[in-house]
Every structure is written in C-alpha cells, then in structure tokens.
Design an enzyme around this catalytic site. Structure first.
Site: not given
Ligand code: AP5
Ligand code: MG
Length: 213
Positions: A13, A127, A171, A88, A160
C-alpha cells in the site's frame, strides 16, 4: 481524486501510494507514518499509539479518526488524497463517509492490493523504512542507492519494530478480522477495484494507473 488503499500489512500500500501521490499531485496520507513520526518525536499521541502498534493491534478508532480529520484540514488535502492505512475498520469507514458527505463528497476509488499471507511474511523481514519521509525499501526488491540511507531525504532507514515475524502474524490476523470486511463495504458502494499485488512493483503501478486513468 480521493483514493483509499486497501490490503494486508506488507501488501505494498505504502509503496504504491507514494507513486500515486507523485503522479496525480495529491498528498499521501499514511496513518502508520503519522504514528511513527509521533513515536520518533516522543509525543503523547506517539506514546499512546506505540503500546498498540508494538503488539500488532489497532490503535483505537477515536484516536485515528480525530487525527485524520485534523489532517484533512491542511491546505494540500483540498483537491484529494491517497489514504494508506485508513480506514481500517467499519467504524472508521463510516466516519470518513460521514465527513465527506457533509461536504457533498465521496470516495472515488478503493484499491485493494491483493497478496496472499504466505508472501507477506517473506516481504516484511527485508523491508526498511525511512523515519524521515516514510519512504519504503526492500533489501532485495527495492534497495536504496546507499545501504541504510533514504534516497529521497537522506535520513537513516530502520527495520520497523512491528516487522518481527510473531507481530506480523498478529497483524495479519487483525487484518482479516477487522479490515478485510471493508472490501465488501466498498464493493457495495461500487468503488472497489482489485489489483494483483504479487506482480513486480512497476506492474502493480501500471494496473493502478489503468484504473485511475
Ligand atoms: P501501517 O504502517 O499502515 O502498516 P500496515 O498496514 O501493516 O502496512 P505496512 O506499512 O506494513 O505495509 P504496506 O502495505 O504499506 O507495504 P509496503 O509498501 O511497505 O500501520 C502500522 C500500525 O499502525 C498498525 O498495525 C496499527 O497498530 C496502527 N495503525 C495505522 N493506521 C491505523 C488505523 N487506521 N486504525 C488503527 N490503527 C492504525 O511494502 C512492504 C514491503 O514489501 C516493502 O519492503 C516493499 O519494498 C516490498 N514490496 C512492495 N511491493 C512489492 C512488490 N510488488 N514485490 C515485491 N516487494 C514489494
Ligand atoms: Mg505502509
């Protein structure tokens, strides 16, 4: 143009929203980035959000809705935006609709970037995120020019805190439970568009541009 990015954590996203924002000259508004900037600056909002984010849980709707309504008041949001990570939950989507309807407006496109859970876990470990401007990299698929440094703003890149495999699993489960119902919500409003997020980043972007025109 008012665009919503839907998709699981790690679906891409943020990666695509950044490119959409550049191409269509609208701001990229990411609630996750706003929270991370607040955590970095140790604000009261950041401290509150961190307790939820570190567990992979959602920050309470009320906090998020207030934050986003405030963001909409900034001048750059007057001609639209691409929302990444908001709404969300169904109550967040309803709050957004209510705010838009009050001005005779509505969401133009909700783009669902589809990636199966098995691909997500692999993506997250690689990431790297910029705490300065929110840019996202991947050590294998989208490496920065200089290791550990953001190409755009020169800030340090971080892994992160919520990208640990156990947190990613939570998540994903929170996503299926609370966010996936939005696909049906926007489908009923005839603004849902689906793209295959397992393609290369450039191909995902082409598919999105085909939709947005
Ligand atoms: P948030 O920051 O929004 O995280 P998320 O939704 O879990 O999504 P991610 O940012 O992890 O993934 P992404 O889809 O943006 O993927 P990316 O482009 O980085 O939210 C974090 C937390 O904040 C939440 O858990 C919650 O606690 C809180 N929060 C935020 N908003 C909230 C709200 N509205 N309500 C309540 N709580 C809220 O890509 C992932 C990786 O894959 C990158 O390394 C990228 O380079 C790579 N990649 C991208 N596309 C491709 C591709 N096509 N092929 C290969 N690799 C790719
Ligand atoms: Mg993101």
């Amino acid at each position: 143009m008012k665009i919503i990015m839907l998709g699981a954590p790690g679906a891409g996203k943020g990666t695509q929203a950044k490119r959409i924002a550049e191409k269509y000259s609208i701001p990229h508004i990411s609630t996750g980035d706003i929270f991370r900037a607040n955590i970095k600056n140790n604000t009261e909002l950041g401290q509150k959000a961190k307790t939820y984010m570190d567990k992979g849980e959602l920050v309470p709707d009320e906090l998020v809705v207030d934050l986003i309504m405030d963001r909409f008041k900034q001048a750059d949001a007057a001609n639209g935006y691409v929302l990444d990570g908001f709404p969300r939950t169904i109550p967040q989507a309803e709050a957004l609709d209510k705010a838009l309807e009050a001005n005779g407006e509505s969401v133009d496109f909700a783009i669902n970037v589809e990636v199966p859970d098995e691909n997500i876990i692999n993506r997250m470990g690689g990431r790297r995120a910029c705490v300065g401007c929110g840019a996202t990299y991947h050590i294998q698929f989208n490496a920065p020019k200089v290791e550990g440094i953001c190409d755009t703003c020169g800030e340090k890149l971080i892994l992160r805190d919520d990208d640990k495999p156990e947190t990613v699993k939570n998540r994903l489960s929170v996503y299926h439970d609370q966010t996936q119902p939005l696909i049906d919500y926007y489908n009923k409003k005839n603004v849902l568009r689906e793209v295959d997020g397992t393609q290369a980043m450039d191909d995902v972007f082409k598919a999105i541009v085909d939709i947005l025109g």
